[in-house]
Design an enzyme around this catalytic site. Structure first.
Site, short mmCIF file in Angstrom:
data_model
loop_
_atom_site.label_atom_id
_atom_site.label_comp_id
_atom_site.label_asym_id
_atom_site.label_seq_id
_atom_site.Cartn_x
_atom_site.Cartn_y
_atom_site.Cartn_z
NE ARG A 1 39.63 -0.50 -37.27
CZ ARG A 1 40.69 -0.87 -35.86
NH1 ARG A 1 40.83 -0.37 -35.38
NH2 ARG A 1 41.39 -2.36 -36.07
CG HIS B 1 34.88 -1.09 -30.34
ND1 HIS B 1 35.46 -0.76 -29.25
CD2 HIS B 1 35.76 -2.06 -31.13
CE1 HIS B 1 36.53 -1.18 -29.57
NE2 HIS B 1 36.91 -2.05 -30.01
P1 ADP Z 1 41.95 -6.54 -31.08
O1 ADP Z 1 42.87 -6.52 -29.84
O2 ADP Z 1 40.80 -8.17 -30.88
O3 ADP Z 1 42.09 -5.63 -31.93
P2 ADP Z 1 40.02 -3.82 -30.34
O4 ADP Z 1 39.36 -4.04 -28.70
O5 ADP Z 1 40.41 -3.27 -30.79
O6 ADP Z 1 40.56 -5.44 -30.58
O7 ADP Z 1 38.93 -4.17 -31.30
C1 ADP Z 1 37.83 -5.02 -31.35
C2 ADP Z 1 37.18 -5.28 -32.64
O8 ADP Z 1 36.12 -4.52 -33.40
C3 ADP Z 1 37.20 -6.01 -34.07
O9 ADP Z 1 36.65 -6.30 -34.82
C4 ADP Z 1 38.55 -4.12 -34.02
O10 ADP Z 1 38.16 -4.67 -35.88
C5 ADP Z 1 36.80 -3.59 -33.87
N1 ADP Z 1 36.52 -2.31 -34.42
C6 ADP Z 1 37.74 -1.87 -33.02
N2 ADP Z 1 37.68 -0.37 -33.78
C7 ADP Z 1 36.85 0.01 -35.09
C8 ADP Z 1 35.98 0.94 -35.44
N3 ADP Z 1 36.43 2.13 -35.98
N4 ADP Z 1 35.30 0.76 -36.42
C9 ADP Z 1 34.53 -0.66 -36.48
N5 ADP Z 1 35.57 -2.04 -35.94
C10 ADP Z 1 36.52 -1.62 -35.53
#
Ligand code: ADP
Length: 150
Positions: A95, A22
């Site tokens: 990802r 994130h």
């Molecule tokens: P959600 O439940 O909406 O997927 P997350 O907190 O899991 O919420 O993810 C929020 C955003 O961050 C999403 O767009 C997700 O794809 C992105 N994200 C999560 N982990 C990563 C990562 N390792 N690299 C890039 N983007 C990520």
């Protein structure tokens, strides 16, 4: 959009917990927007490991020295929250193709229904494997997840 209006993006997610993946997306999006609102969805049907308040406090502490970043919680539709904040963009990270498949229809619907564009940033290779759910699995089993979170 007039030239004077600020470019505001909402970065929505569960952030249960916030990970280095994130943070990578947020840092790389900073040059594109005047303000990024990290918006923690308080989806009542989802089971969370960390409380909404703990997640919010952790993110606020992380970015307390950056005026371009704000932290908020919301429930309901992300697009409705964007409108309430005057945000024109939704920021998301990608990802892999699973993320893409999931995001594509939501982004198209948000464009068609709400006129909100989604901006995607592809994860850096060193962070592409990180997910909040992997961190939760490690935490639940007493493992060390410190290399995955800020
Ligand atoms: P959600 O439940 O909406 O997927 P997350 O907190 O899991 O919420 O993810 C929020 C955003 O961050 C999403 O767009 C997700 O794809 C992105 N994200 C999560 N982990 C990563 C990562 N390792 N690299 C890039 N983007 C990520």
């Amino acid at each position: 959009m007039s030239n004077t209006s600020k470019k505001i993006a909402v970065f929505p997610g569960s952030f249960d917990p916030i990970t280095l993946g994130h943070v990578d997306i947020i840092n790389r999006a900073l040059p594109l927007f005047d303000t990024i609102i990290i918006a923690i969805g308080s989806n009542a049907t989802k089971k969370h490991m960390w409380s909404l308040q703990d997640r919010k406090t952790a993110i606020e502490q992380l970015f307390e020295n950056n005026n371009a970043i704000k932290v908020a919680t919301y429930d309901g539709l992300t697009a409705t929250f964007c409108k309430s904040q005057g945000a024109q963009f939704i920021l998301r990270g990608l990802r892999n193709s699973t993320d893409f498949e999931y995001e594509q229809t939501i982004a198209q619907a948000n464009d068609k229904v709400n006129g909100i564009d989604s901006i995607f940033i592809i994860s850096s290779p060193e962070y592409g494997f990180i997910s909040s759910s992997i961190v939760r699995d490690i935490a639940r089993n007493g493992g060390d997840y410190s290399k995955l979170v800020p």
